[in-house]
Design an enzyme around this catalytic site. Structure first.
Site, PDB file in Angstrom:
ATOM      1  N   GLY A 179      30.366   6.739 -23.410  1.00 13.32           N
ATOM      2  CA  GLY A 179      29.210   6.646 -22.533  1.00 13.32           C
ATOM      3  C   GLY A 179      29.277   7.674 -21.424  1.00 13.32           C
ATOM      4  N   GLY A 238      27.462   8.751 -17.463  1.00 12.32           N
ATOM      5  CA  GLY A 238      26.680   8.287 -16.326  1.00 12.32           C
ATOM      6  C   GLY A 238      26.787   9.264 -15.181  1.00 12.32           C
ATOM      7  CE  LYS A 239      23.600  10.468  -8.580  1.00 18.30           C
ATOM      8  NZ  LYS A 239      22.575   9.895  -7.681  1.00 18.30           N
ATOM      9  CG  LEU A 240      29.242   7.160 -10.106  1.00 15.06           C
ATOM     10  CD1 LEU A 240      29.634   5.749  -9.739  1.00 15.06           C
ATOM     11  CD2 LEU A 240      29.475   8.096  -8.933  1.00 15.06           C
ATOM     12  N   GLY A 241      30.444   9.642 -14.084  1.00 23.04           N
ATOM     13  CA  GLY A 241      31.484  10.101 -14.995  1.00 23.04           C
ATOM     14  C   GLY A 241      31.244   9.676 -16.424  1.00 23.04           C
ATOM     15  CB  VAL A 286      33.244   5.205 -20.805  1.00 27.57           C
ATOM     16  CG1 VAL A 286      34.221   4.199 -21.413  1.00 27.57           C
ATOM     17  CG2 VAL A 286      32.722   4.688 -19.477  1.00 27.57           C
ATOM     18  CE  LYS A 291      32.342   5.131 -15.097  1.00 26.59           C
ATOM     19  NZ  LYS A 291      31.993   3.949 -14.298  1.00 26.59           N
ATOM     20  CG  ASP A 298      23.350  -5.405 -11.776  1.00 22.64           C
ATOM     21  OD1 ASP A 298      22.142  -5.619 -11.996  1.00 22.64           O
ATOM     22  OD2 ASP A 298      23.878  -4.292 -11.945  1.00 22.64           O
TER      23      ASP A 298
END
Length: 412
Positions: A155, A157-160, A162, A177, A271
């Site tokens: 995966g 995402g904006k932060l990194g 996986v 991650k 969430d």
């Protein structure tokens, strides 16, 4: 021995992370710097969340500004989920995913049946790291990327990203991650990131995804996460459009079990949604992503004010900027139940302002194809007044749940 390494090293890294981040602000670049080997393992992804470093809880300036212009399913904060791409799973033979009778994805799980205990995290944010260092095994102090074989990307995402990884010494399969320190600093995520680890690493429950530990180097922070072979439940829901009563009730019951455990530990998840529920073997779910989670006793008079989560799942009290408590998770469970059975959230609109209004009014439209028992549960969960919402114990003993149990798969 592997269990002890993962139990201890995360605690030490946890309380030295913020100092290390502040010292190395000038030593970062955007490159992750991972060398990928040809290892075909499939774990899952996790995410981080946002909050100001100077305050434990800060309000989001504006709901409208924090959302994207589209009606995409995105968190309200400055971070983005790393999604598990279920379409890229290597399709092997033997075991089958069984979200419902209409979908079967044959896969073989390399995961071990028994996991490892996570770190026991102290409640106090400050501690004597020198004293802790004396108690740690030497191997846990020097965990590096070289201890793992790096597989495919699961995966982004904006932060990194996986990655699928294999621990060389133990052979344990996990998800890794990878987040750049520079991004954590730029987005002011250090403290929220630390709180997320403190909460999740201390959770031990069969319906909650495990965080085994984390380590870091001069550029990145690495989270070692539990493997969930079938990825996000959201992807299965998209493929099938909606779940039947037997499947949906099984998932809702398991999420209720996880929430009951969290609330007993005085933790509010905040969430709940299909993207944050992972699917393991035998239709067993794993609740994940504790980026918005906080410690707050259900019996406490202390209320929260932070607006957080995902637009379609926000309760009326958040929309109206009122205080909230653990009952926000009860509301989200109702939204989740509706989405499982209908295929979309109950208040979803193209225009986000219209969504706000429908949530505030609890403008709930029940499709005619829903059973009377499912409708009753949803109505009891989606009460505007938090005090009127059904309890988790009542959810797990509701007729819709009880009458569908005979159709659930047996869990090993």
């Amino acid at each position: 021995m592997y269990c002890r390494v993962f139990t201890h090293f995360s605690l030490y890294r946890l309380y030295t992370l913020s100092d290390n981040i502040n010292i190395n602000k000038t030593n970062h670049n955007k490159s992750i710097g991972l060398h990928q080997h040809r290892v075909n393992y499939m774990p899952r992804s996790m995410t981080a969340s946002s909050s100001q470093l100077k305050r434990i809880e800060t309000r989001i300036e504006s709901l409208s500004e924090s959302l994207s212009k589209s009606n995409a399913r995105k968190p309200l904060g400055k971070f983005q989920l790393n999604t598990f791409d279920n379409n890229k799973i290597t399709k092997l033979q033997n075991e089958k995913v069984r979200p419902s009778k209409s979908s079967h994805i044959p896969v073989k799980s390399p995961i071990r049946k028994k996991g490892h205990s996570p770190a026991q995290v102290l409640q106090n944010e400050r501690m004597d790291t020198k004293l802790l260092l004396q108690k740690l095994p030497s191997a846990s102090r020097h965990m590096t990327l070289d201890d793992f074989e790096i597989g495919k990307v699961l995966g982004k995402g904006k932060l990194g990203k996986v990655y699928c990884v294999k621990h060389k010494t133990s052979g344990y399969i996990a998800a890794l991650k990878v987040m750049a320190k520079k991004d954590l600093i730029d987005l002011k995520l250090e403290k929220n990131f630390r709180r997320e680890i403190e909460i999740q690493s201390n959770l031990i429950h069969p319906k909650i995804s495990r965080l085994y530990g984390f380590f870091y180097d001069h550029k990145n922070v690495y989270l070692i996460l539990e493997y969930s072979i079938h990825g996000e439940l959201y992807h299965h829901l998209k493929v099938q459009r909606r779940f039947n009563d037997a499947t949906a009730s099984h998932y809702i019951y398991q999420v209720a079990l996880a929430l009951d455990y969290l609330h007993t530990k005085h933790i509010i998840h905040r969430d709940i949604k299909p993207e944050n529920i992972l699917l393991s073997t035998d239709n067993c779910i794993k609740l994940s992503d504790f980026g918005w989670s906080v410690k707050s006793s259900p019996s406490s008079s202390t209320k929260r004010l932070t607006i957080c989560g995902t637009l379609d799942y926000l309760p009326p009290e958040m929309i109206e900027s009122n205080e909230h408590d653990y009952t926000v998770d009860i509301w989200s469970l109702g939204i989740l139940c509706y989405e499982f059975l209908v295929g979309k959230p109950p208040f979803e609109e193209i225009d986000k302002n219209s969504t706000y209004k429908r949530i505030a009014k609890v403008d709930l439209k029940i499709p005619s194809f829903l059973s009377s028992e499912a409708t009753d549960l949803i109505l009891r969960l989606l009460q505007k007044s938090p005090k009127k919402r059904i309890t988790l114990a009542e959810v797990m003993n509701h007729p819709w749940i009880m009458n569908n149990q005979q159709y659930w798969p047996n869990e090993n």
